[in-house]
Scaffold this motif. Sequence first.
Motif, PDB file in Angstrom:
ATOM      1  N   UNK A 147      59.674 -47.478  32.452  1.00 13.46           N
ATOM      2  CA  UNK A 147      58.443 -48.230  32.611  1.00 13.46           C
ATOM      3  C   UNK A 147      57.356 -47.343  33.213  1.00 13.46           C
ATOM      4  N   UNK A 148      56.146 -47.543  32.780  1.00 12.99           N
ATOM      5  CA  UNK A 148      55.020 -46.786  33.313  1.00 12.99           C
ATOM      6  C   UNK A 148      54.903 -47.027  34.813  1.00 12.99           C
ATOM      7  N   UNK A 149      55.072 -48.278  35.226  1.00 12.92           N
ATOM      8  CA  UNK A 149      54.889 -48.624  36.638  1.00 12.92           C
ATOM      9  C   UNK A 149      55.873 -47.910  37.552  1.00 12.92           C
ATOM     10  N   UNK A 204      46.430 -41.046  37.136  1.00 16.27           N
ATOM     11  CA  UNK A 204      45.079 -41.609  37.157  1.00 16.27           C
ATOM     12  C   UNK A 204      44.815 -42.217  35.780  1.00 16.27           C
ATOM     13  N   UNK A 205      44.452 -43.491  35.773  1.00 15.02           N
ATOM     14  CA  UNK A 205      44.174 -44.194  34.521  1.00 15.02           C
ATOM     15  C   UNK A 205      42.781 -44.805  34.573  1.00 15.02           C
ATOM     16  N   UNK A 206      42.120 -44.860  33.433  1.00 15.45           N
ATOM     17  CA  UNK A 206      40.895 -45.634  33.305  1.00 15.45           C
ATOM     18  C   UNK A 206      41.312 -47.065  33.012  1.00 15.45           C
ATOM     19  N   UNK A 207      40.890 -47.987  33.865  1.00 17.47           N
ATOM     20  CA  UNK A 207      41.338 -49.372  33.722  1.00 17.47           C
ATOM     21  C   UNK A 207      40.174 -50.349  33.842  1.00 17.47           C
ATOM     22  N   UNK A 208      40.399 -51.551  33.360  1.00 15.18           N
ATOM     23  CA  UNK A 208      39.405 -52.610  33.481  1.00 15.18           C
ATOM     24  C   UNK A 208      39.088 -52.887  34.953  1.00 15.18           C
ATOM     25  N   UNK A 209      40.084 -53.081  35.846  1.00 13.75           N
ATOM     26  CA  UNK A 209      39.750 -53.336  37.257  1.00 13.75           C
ATOM     27  C   UNK A 209      38.950 -52.202  37.899  1.00 13.75           C
ATOM     28  N   UNK A 264      47.060 -50.843  43.256  1.00  9.48           N
ATOM     29  CA  UNK A 264      45.906 -50.121  43.808  1.00  9.48           C
ATOM     30  C   UNK A 264      45.443 -48.987  42.881  1.00  9.48           C
ATOM     31  N   UNK A 265      46.384 -48.298  42.247  1.00  9.62           N
ATOM     32  CA  UNK A 265      46.043 -47.217  41.315  1.00  9.62           C
ATOM     33  C   UNK A 265      45.302 -47.751  40.088  1.00  9.62           C
TER      34      UNK A 265
END
Length: 187
Positions: free
Chosen positions: A62-64, A71-76, A104-105
């Motif tokens: 799993x990614x998590x 570091x990911x570009x995310x909606x939040x 948090x990431x």
Amino acid sequence: MESVQSFLMDLSFNGEEVLPTVNKLSKEGMYFNNFYPQISTGTSSDTEFTILTSLLPAASGTVFVSYYNRVYNTVPKYLSEKGYYTFSMHGTHASMLNRSKVHPKLGYKGMYFEETYEYTEDDVINLGINDSLFFKESIPILEGIERENSPYMGTVITLSNHSPFIFKDKYAPYDKLIYSKYFDDYE
């Protein structure tokens, strides 16, 4: 709602729609009935990851758990940069699928997990507190978020519709014969 399957759309038990609000929204907006999520071992967490990043999950694991420190570009994150208060809520413990480290990431500023809620063991169904109590105790939190933050974006992750489908009678008021047509593991 990641675990909701399309057969529940427009389904009724004893004259009551199973998903009345979702049915209404599907008629007012867009509804895709041939959507198949690209998930690996993480199912729920992989779906969260894909929805928030537009990336496919890892081919194994799993990614998590395996890639939580990336570091990911995310909606939040994007919405936080635009002044939104971002939060996640889940009726299971924060360490489940490493969410306490990953959320948090992903850019969530507030996190409300099982540890936030008051419950007894009798309130636990499947993997955490039942949705009824989860929603009841989340309402004051959500009201506080709305009062103190504008704009805001939240992810509310439910559990009762999530496998394993092992229910107590008080959480499944439907006729067992009708219900067992859809789920073999009903107890």
